[in-house]
Design a protein around this motif. Structure first.
Motif, PDB file in Angstrom:
ATOM      1  N   MET A 181      -5.982  -0.798   7.938  1.00  0.00           N
ATOM      2  CA  MET A 181      -6.063  -2.175   8.422  1.00  0.00           C
ATOM      3  C   MET A 181      -5.742  -2.335   9.898  1.00  0.00           C
ATOM      4  N   GLY A 182      -5.439  -1.234  10.579  1.00  0.00           N
ATOM      5  CA  GLY A 182      -5.190  -1.318  12.009  1.00  0.00           C
ATOM      6  C   GLY A 182      -3.814  -1.787  12.403  1.00  0.00           C
ATOM      7  N   HIS A 183      -2.838  -1.767  11.457  1.00  0.00           N
ATOM      8  CA  HIS A 183      -1.479  -2.217  11.789  1.00  0.00           C
ATOM      9  C   HIS A 183      -0.473  -1.505  10.893  1.00  0.00           C
ATOM     10  N   GLY A 184       0.653  -1.107  11.489  1.00  0.00           N
ATOM     11  CA  GLY A 184       1.669  -0.388  10.739  1.00  0.00           C
ATOM     12  C   GLY A 184       2.338  -1.184   9.640  1.00  0.00           C
ATOM     13  N   LYS A 185       2.250  -2.530   9.698  1.00  0.00           N
ATOM     14  CA  LYS A 185       2.886  -3.338   8.652  1.00  0.00           C
ATOM     15  C   LYS A 185       2.208  -3.143   7.300  1.00  0.00           C
ATOM     16  N   TYR A 186       1.003  -2.540   7.306  1.00  0.00           N
ATOM     17  CA  TYR A 186       0.281  -2.306   6.061  1.00  0.00           C
ATOM     18  C   TYR A 186       0.518  -0.902   5.496  1.00  0.00           C
ATOM     19  N   ASP A 187       1.477  -0.157   6.026  1.00  0.00           N
ATOM     20  CA  ASP A 187       1.779   1.167   5.476  1.00  0.00           C
ATOM     21  C   ASP A 187       2.084   1.046   3.981  1.00  0.00           C
ATOM     22  N   LEU A 188       1.402   1.816   3.155  1.00  0.00           N
ATOM     23  CA  LEU A 188       1.518   1.698   1.706  1.00  0.00           C
ATOM     24  C   LEU A 188       2.839   2.291   1.213  1.00  0.00           C
ATOM     25  N   PRO A 189       3.503   1.613   0.282  1.00  0.00           N
ATOM     26  CA  PRO A 189       4.776   2.118  -0.230  1.00  0.00           C
ATOM     27  C   PRO A 189       4.591   3.001  -1.463  1.00  0.00           C
ATOM     28  N   LEU A 190       5.534   3.899  -1.658  1.00  0.00           N
ATOM     29  CA  LEU A 190       5.651   4.655  -2.897  1.00  0.00           C
ATOM     30  C   LEU A 190       6.722   3.965  -3.727  1.00  0.00           C
ATOM     31  N   VAL A 191       6.330   3.396  -4.860  1.00  0.00           N
ATOM     32  CA  VAL A 191       7.263   2.609  -5.673  1.00  0.00           C
ATOM     33  C   VAL A 191       7.434   3.239  -7.044  1.00  0.00           C
ATOM     34  N   TRP A 192       8.555   2.887  -7.691  1.00  0.00           N
ATOM     35  CA  TRP A 192       8.865   3.420  -9.013  1.00  0.00           C
ATOM     36  C   TRP A 192       9.588   2.360  -9.826  1.00  0.00           C
ATOM     37  N   GLY A 193       9.047   2.036 -10.993  1.00  0.00           N
ATOM     38  CA  GLY A 193       9.687   1.095 -11.899  1.00  0.00           C
ATOM     39  C   GLY A 193       9.922   1.781 -13.223  1.00  0.00           C
ATOM     40  N   LEU A 194       9.181   1.375 -14.246  1.00  0.00           N
ATOM     41  CA  LEU A 194       9.095   2.152 -15.480  1.00  0.00           C
ATOM     42  C   LEU A 194       7.922   3.104 -15.269  1.00  0.00           C
ATOM     43  N   GLY A 195       8.183   4.140 -14.495  1.00  0.00           N
ATOM     44  CA  GLY A 195       7.083   4.952 -14.006  1.00  0.00           C
ATOM     45  C   GLY A 195       6.290   4.094 -13.036  1.00  0.00           C
ATOM     46  N   PRO A 196       4.974   4.039 -13.182  1.00  0.00           N
ATOM     47  CA  PRO A 196       4.161   3.217 -12.286  1.00  0.00           C
ATOM     48  C   PRO A 196       4.137   1.736 -12.666  1.00  0.00           C
ATOM     49  N   LEU A 197       4.715   1.382 -13.793  1.00  0.00           N
ATOM     50  CA  LEU A 197       4.700   0.000 -14.280  1.00  0.00           C
ATOM     51  C   LEU A 197       5.940  -0.748 -13.793  1.00  0.00           C
ATOM     52  N   PRO A 198       5.837  -2.067 -13.616  1.00  0.00           N
ATOM     53  CA  PRO A 198       7.002  -2.845 -13.180  1.00  0.00           C
ATOM     54  C   PRO A 198       8.056  -2.935 -14.278  1.00  0.00           C
ATOM     55  N   ARG A 199       9.312  -3.005 -13.885  1.00  0.00           N
ATOM     56  CA  ARG A 199      10.382  -3.207 -14.862  1.00  0.00           C
ATOM     57  C   ARG A 199      10.256  -4.607 -15.459  1.00  0.00           C
ATOM     58  N   PRO A 200      10.502  -4.755 -16.744  1.00  0.00           N
ATOM     59  CA  PRO A 200      10.360  -6.056 -17.415  1.00  0.00           C
ATOM     60  C   PRO A 200      11.595  -6.934 -17.201  1.00  0.00           C
ATOM     61  N   VAL A 201      11.744  -7.467 -16.010  1.00  0.00           N
ATOM     62  CA  VAL A 201      12.888  -8.307 -15.668  1.00  0.00           C
ATOM     63  C   VAL A 201      12.455  -9.766 -15.588  1.00  0.00           C
ATOM     64  N   PRO A 202      13.381 -10.693 -15.835  1.00  0.00           N
ATOM     65  CA  PRO A 202      13.038 -12.119 -15.721  1.00  0.00           C
ATOM     66  C   PRO A 202      12.721 -12.498 -14.276  1.00  0.00           C
ATOM     67  N   PHE A 203      11.875 -13.504 -14.124  1.00  0.00           N
ATOM     68  CA  PHE A 203      11.571 -14.075 -12.819  1.00  0.00           C
ATOM     69  C   PHE A 203      12.115 -15.502 -12.780  1.00  0.00           C
ATOM     70  N   TRP A 204      12.952 -15.775 -11.816  1.00  0.00           N
ATOM     71  CA  TRP A 204      13.463 -17.126 -11.613  1.00  0.00           C
ATOM     72  C   TRP A 204      12.900 -17.679 -10.308  1.00  0.00           C
ATOM     73  N   PHE A 205      12.467 -18.924 -10.350  1.00  0.00           N
ATOM     74  CA  PHE A 205      11.963 -19.603  -9.158  1.00  0.00           C
ATOM     75  C   PHE A 205      12.720 -20.915  -8.983  1.00  0.00           C
ATOM     76  N   ARG A 206      13.001 -21.247  -7.737  1.00  0.00           N
ATOM     77  CA  ARG A 206      13.688 -22.507  -7.440  1.00  0.00           C
ATOM     78  C   ARG A 206      12.993 -23.184  -6.261  1.00  0.00           C
ATOM     79  N   ILE A 207      12.631 -24.443  -6.443  1.00  0.00           N
ATOM     80  CA  ILE A 207      11.973 -25.233  -5.412  1.00  0.00           C
ATOM     81  C   ILE A 207      13.001 -26.165  -4.785  1.00  0.00           C
ATOM     82  N   GLY A 208      13.063 -26.160  -3.461  1.00  0.00           N
ATOM     83  CA  GLY A 208      14.035 -26.979  -2.750  1.00  0.00           C
ATOM     84  C   GLY A 208      13.484 -28.333  -2.331  1.00  0.00           C
ATOM     85  N   ARG A 209      14.333 -29.098  -1.695  1.00  0.00           N
ATOM     86  CA  ARG A 209      13.942 -30.422  -1.210  1.00  0.00           C
ATOM     87  C   ARG A 209      12.958 -30.299  -0.040  1.00  0.00           C
ATOM     88  N   PRO A 210      11.990 -31.184   0.023  1.00  0.00           N
ATOM     89  CA  PRO A 210      11.019 -31.137   1.126  1.00  0.00           C
ATOM     90  C   PRO A 210      11.680 -31.358   2.481  1.00  0.00           C
TER      91      PRO A 210
END
Length: 265
Positions: free
Chosen positions: A184-213
């Motif tokens: 992509m012509g930029h170092g910010k796109y360097d691909l990461p080597l990641v590990w969860g449950l092997g190549p799959l993501p760990r099954p953890v909860p996702f919490w989201f919070r929306i703040g005041r405008p």
């Protein structure tokens, strides 16, 4: 005109197809069984247009879950400003625009806000999606002023949001140096080597919070750079504080030994 020039000229504006959304939602909800979802603060979503800004998780994997929760809570399909990388891939970009994605440029964003849409922007972009282990749960957008200029030009509020659990899906082991420049012509796109449950993501909860405008004056941001920087610093500070607080609550509830170690609860 060169290929690059034709690419930059292309619009790729979101063209949501309701039938496709109805097909995709059960898939997202099925996957959500692996990531029990919590959304707080949906009452802060305004009835009119707004720009939502928050933190991205590793690989951006959490985005469909957040969009689905916002749709469920508000009855409105958010429009997501996506990185240019997605639009280099034929087929993927066509699917993305029909699911509510738009090439992340000022023209597309202003168009969506003028229609009254909720627009989601991750100012950290690729830097957060492809982050390093030490940068987990950090809002990497200190120098990204574009979202403030957009909100000012459109005269819409900025709504900060935070996500927790989203950086616990994978541990970032390393980056393949040079891949970002090659692809992509930029170092910010360097691909990461990641590990969860092997190549799959760990099954953890996702919490989201929306703040005041955060309400802004409608003005030409080009005429008041100092105000742009002031608003940016305020929104960044609010969002990072929200992230820190939510991740601390998430970690305490799920028994994690570290907020940023990527360990499963």
């Amino acid at each position: 005109m060169t290929v690059a020039e034709r690419f930059e000229e292309a619009t790729w504006e979101a063209r949501v197809e309701p039938n496709l959304i109805r097909f995709a939602r059960p898939i997202v909800r099925t996957l959500a069984r692996l990531h029990p979802l919590r959304l707080e603060g949906s009452e802060h979503l305004p009835d009119g247009p707004a720009l939502l800004v928050g933190n991205h998780g590793v690989l951006g994997y959490e985005s469909p879950f957040f969009f689905e929760r916002v749709l469920d809570a508000s009855g409105r399909m958010p429009i997501g400003l996506a990185d240019r990388w997605f639009f280099r891939v034929p087929g993927l970009r066509d699917l993305l625009v029909r699911l509510g994605g738009a090439y992340g440029c000022m023209r597309n964003a202003l168009s969506a806000l003028a229609r009254g849409d909720l627009v989601v922007c991750y100012p950290g972009g690729a830097r957060e999606v492809l982050k390093r282990e030490r940068d987990k749960y950090r809002c990497l957008w200190r120098d990204s002023l574009g979202f403030v200029r957009l909100a000012m030009a459109a005269g819409v509020p900025i709504v900060p949001f935070a996500a927790a659990g989203v950086d616990h899906t994978y541990r970032v082991l390393a980056h393949f140096k040079g891949t970002g420049h090659a692809l992509m012509g930029h170092g910010k796109y360097d691909l990461p080597l990641v590990w969860g449950l092997g190549p799959l993501p760990r099954p953890v909860p996702f919490w989201f919070r929306i703040g005041r405008p955060v309400l802004l004056p409608r003005t030409d941001p080009a005429n008041d750079n100092a105000l742009v920087k002031e608003v940016h610093a305020d929104v960044w500070s609010r969002t990072q504080r929200m992230v820190d607080e939510l991740v601390e609550e998430w970690s305490h509830h799920h028994g994690s030994t570290s907020m940023r170690d990527g360990a499963a609860a």
